[in-house]
Design a protein around this motif. Structure first.
Motif, PDB file in Angstrom:
ATOM      1  N   ASP A 206       4.189   5.593   0.198  1.00 34.37           N
ATOM      2  CA  ASP A 206       5.259   5.567   1.204  1.00 34.37           C
ATOM      3  C   ASP A 206       4.944   4.593   2.338  1.00 34.37           C
ATOM      4  O   ASP A 206       5.780   3.775   2.727  1.00 34.37           O
ATOM      5  CB  ASP A 206       5.498   6.965   1.766  1.00 34.37           C
ATOM      6  N   LEU A 207       3.738   4.674   2.891  1.00 31.27           N
ATOM      7  CA  LEU A 207       3.379   3.833   4.034  1.00 31.27           C
ATOM      8  C   LEU A 207       3.302   2.355   3.658  1.00 31.27           C
ATOM      9  O   LEU A 207       3.577   1.486   4.483  1.00 31.27           O
ATOM     10  CB  LEU A 207       2.049   4.286   4.632  1.00 31.27           C
ATOM     11  N   SER A 208       2.928   2.071   2.425  1.00 32.35           N
ATOM     12  CA  SER A 208       2.856   0.684   1.978  1.00 32.35           C
ATOM     13  C   SER A 208       4.181   0.192   1.402  1.00 32.35           C
ATOM     14  O   SER A 208       4.287  -0.974   0.995  1.00 32.35           O
ATOM     15  CB  SER A 208       1.762   0.528   0.921  1.00 32.35           C
ATOM     16  N   GLU A 209       5.180   1.095   1.385  1.00 33.96           N
ATOM     17  CA  GLU A 209       6.496   0.790   0.812  1.00 33.96           C
ATOM     18  C   GLU A 209       6.371   0.225  -0.598  1.00 33.96           C
ATOM     19  O   GLU A 209       7.067  -0.715  -0.991  1.00 33.96           O
ATOM     20  CB  GLU A 209       7.283  -0.163   1.722  1.00 33.96           C
ATOM     21  N   SER A 210       5.453   0.805  -1.360  1.00 31.90           N
ATOM     22  CA  SER A 210       5.297   0.398  -2.756  1.00 31.90           C
ATOM     23  C   SER A 210       6.413   0.986  -3.593  1.00 31.90           C
ATOM     24  O   SER A 210       6.771   2.156  -3.443  1.00 31.90           O
ATOM     25  CB  SER A 210       3.941   0.868  -3.289  1.00 31.90           C
ATOM     26  N   ARG A 211       6.942   0.186  -4.471  1.00 32.35           N
ATOM     27  CA  ARG A 211       8.048   0.622  -5.322  1.00 32.35           C
ATOM     28  C   ARG A 211       7.571   0.659  -6.769  1.00 32.35           C
ATOM     29  O   ARG A 211       6.983  -0.312  -7.263  1.00 32.35           O
ATOM     30  CB  ARG A 211       9.234  -0.324  -5.179  1.00 32.35           C
ATOM     31  N   ILE A 212       7.837   1.751  -7.426  1.00 30.40           N
ATOM     32  CA  ILE A 212       7.517   1.859  -8.839  1.00 30.40           C
ATOM     33  C   ILE A 212       8.801   2.144  -9.605  1.00 30.40           C
ATOM     34  O   ILE A 212       9.678   2.873  -9.120  1.00 30.40           O
ATOM     35  CB  ILE A 212       6.455   2.952  -9.113  1.00 30.40           C
ATOM     36  N   ASN A 213       8.912   1.535 -10.771  1.00 35.85           N
ATOM     37  CA  ASN A 213      10.156   1.656 -11.543  1.00 35.85           C
ATOM     38  C   ASN A 213       9.992   2.573 -12.740  1.00 35.85           C
ATOM     39  O   ASN A 213      10.716   2.456 -13.719  1.00 35.85           O
ATOM     40  CB  ASN A 213      10.635   0.278 -11.996  1.00 35.85           C
ATOM     41  N   TYR A 214       9.016   3.475 -12.675  1.00 40.57           N
ATOM     42  CA  TYR A 214       8.813   4.425 -13.753  1.00 40.57           C
ATOM     43  C   TYR A 214       8.675   5.820 -13.153  1.00 40.57           C
ATOM     44  O   TYR A 214       8.404   5.974 -11.959  1.00 40.57           O
ATOM     45  CB  TYR A 214       7.566   4.074 -14.577  1.00 40.57           C
ATOM     46  N   LYS A 215       8.856   6.827 -13.987  1.00 38.20           N
ATOM     47  CA  LYS A 215       8.742   8.202 -13.504  1.00 38.20           C
ATOM     48  C   LYS A 215       7.272   8.573 -13.364  1.00 38.20           C
ATOM     49  O   LYS A 215       6.504   8.469 -14.308  1.00 38.20           O
ATOM     50  CB  LYS A 215       9.434   9.155 -14.482  1.00 38.20           C
ATOM     51  N   LEU A 216       6.893   9.016 -12.170  1.00 38.50           N
ATOM     52  CA  LEU A 216       5.528   9.459 -11.903  1.00 38.50           C
ATOM     53  C   LEU A 216       5.548  10.962 -11.664  1.00 38.50           C
ATOM     54  O   LEU A 216       6.173  11.440 -10.715  1.00 38.50           O
ATOM     55  CB  LEU A 216       4.962   8.743 -10.678  1.00 38.50           C
ATOM     56  N   ASN A 217       4.868  11.687 -12.528  1.00 44.71           N
ATOM     57  CA  ASN A 217       4.815  13.151 -12.428  1.00 44.71           C
ATOM     58  C   ASN A 217       3.416  13.548 -11.985  1.00 44.71           C
ATOM     59  O   ASN A 217       2.460  13.380 -12.739  1.00 44.71           O
ATOM     60  CB  ASN A 217       5.158  13.788 -13.773  1.00 44.71           C
ATOM     61  N   ILE A 218       3.293  14.065 -10.766  1.00 45.92           N
ATOM     62  CA  ILE A 218       1.986  14.453 -10.226  1.00 45.92           C
ATOM     63  C   ILE A 218       1.827  15.961 -10.372  1.00 45.92           C
ATOM     64  O   ILE A 218       2.634  16.735  -9.859  1.00 45.92           O
ATOM     65  CB  ILE A 218       1.850  14.045  -8.750  1.00 45.92           C
ATOM     66  N   VAL A 219       0.788  16.376 -11.095  1.00 45.64           N
ATOM     67  CA  VAL A 219       0.533  17.792 -11.367  1.00 45.64           C
ATOM     68  C   VAL A 219      -0.777  18.189 -10.694  1.00 45.64           C
ATOM     69  O   VAL A 219      -1.849  17.727 -11.089  1.00 45.64           O
ATOM     70  CB  VAL A 219       0.449  18.065 -12.883  1.00 45.64           C
ATOM     71  N   GLU A 220      -0.697  19.016  -9.673  1.00 48.31           N
ATOM     72  CA  GLU A 220      -1.902  19.538  -9.041  1.00 48.31           C
ATOM     73  C   GLU A 220      -2.307  20.828  -9.746  1.00 48.31           C
ATOM     74  O   GLU A 220      -1.455  21.629 -10.137  1.00 48.31           O
ATOM     75  CB  GLU A 220      -1.664  19.803  -7.555  1.00 48.31           C
TER      76      GLU A 220
END
Length: 309
Positions: free
Chosen positions: A105-119
């Motif tokens: 968010d802070l680096s305003e990075s854009r990704i064009n794929y689905k990222l699923n984060i599982v803790e």
């Protein structure tokens, strides 16, 4: 299935070695690879490897120390520019989602794929029809987890001669038998999988442990593993230092492999004090005296995971 080490140093990178990252390459099994930990510089190591970020399917983080995840935000952003448009699953301890989302968010990075984060806090963290991944908490300064990757048993070889005698040729019926379904022959007879399938092929087990002191939780994770990857930060003469810093000696790693009945042991996560080949060989010899089938993890080398009988 092959192990490919991209970082074997502990704490900070050195001129000889990068910080922790390990790929499990599964081109035959999944046409992809999984990544375990992502220390700073991992994406540079991937550029020097036969791996392609577009083929990265899952990332498993053992713990949130910087030498195991500071390379993650950059790698996630770069994947989008290297043809990686398929979904990516990211597994790790609580706090991982905050770290990743804040950095992106802070680096305003854009990704064009689905990222699923599982803790997670241990247990079964992933399962499909081919693999199951189990995890357990180890003994480190912060929450650190080990992973047990279990390949499910494969169907035995089809008796093609018997099938031919019953008028069954290669095609969809072969697939039904391998899935455990019975079929009907042209003459109206029923053939069950037990009639035509040989003994199942045992699935392989790979255990990759995070930073830890020797602890009881390691044994179930490593039990019977075809390949056990274990930190060996210090020689045993520094066992008190290892204990104070929540790490393991080479001898202790070998003792864990012995107790768990592992088939092979790969040592990694070496202290920067061991810079030269003769110093690393001291770690290897110490472990081999307890567990002979031990290897030093070398960066940018492929280690096939052999299927035991």
């Amino acid at each position: 299935m092959e192990l490919y080490f991209m970082g074997t140093n502990a704490g900070v990178p050195s001129l000889e070695r990068n910080v922790t990252s390990l790929a499990l390459r599964m081109l035959d099994e999944r046409r992809s690879f999984w990544l375990f930990d992502c220390g700073e510089g991992t994406q540079h190591q991937i550029l020097r490897s036969p791996l392609k970020l577009s083929k990265l399917e899952c990332i498993f983080i053992t713990h949130l120390h910087g030498d195991h995840l500071f390379g993650l935000p950059g790698l996630l952003a770069s994947r989008a520019y290297q043809g990686g448009d398929t979904p990516l699953a990211l597994f790790g301890p609580p706090g991982l989602k905050k770290f990743v989302n804040t950095a992106l968010d802070l680096s305003e990075s854009r990704i064009n794929y689905k990222l699923n984060i599982v803790e997670h806090e241990g247990g079964t963290v992933f399962e499909d029809e081919i693999f199951r991944v189990e995890s357990a908490k180890l003994d480190h300064r912060i929450a650190s987890y080990g992973y047990r990757i279990v390949e499910k048993d494969l169907p035995g070889k089809l008796d093609t001669d018997l099938l031919a005698r019953n008028g069954i040729r290669p095609g969809p019926l072969y697939g039904k038998l391998k899935r455990g379904e019975s079929i009907v022959t042209p003459e109206g007879n029923i053939l069950s999988p037990a009639d035509v399938l040989g003994k199942p092929k045992r699935g392989r087990v790979v255990t990759i442990l995070g930073d830890t002191r020797p602890c009881p939780a390691e044994i179930p994770l490593a039990e019977g593993a075809d390949a056990l990857v274990h930190e060996a930060t210090f020689l045993h003469e520094l066992k008190e230092t290892a204990y104070d810093y929540h790490h393991t000696t080479a001898k202790q790693a070998a003792e864990i492999a012995n107790e768990a009945g592992a088939k092979s042991l790969y040592l990694t996560h070496f202290s920067s004090r061991y810079k030269y080949e003769d110093q690393l060989l001291l770690l290897l010899r110490e472990a081999e005296a307890v567990f002979p089938n031990t290897r030093l993890a070398r960066e940018h080398e492929l280690y096939p995971v052999m299927r035991s009988s």
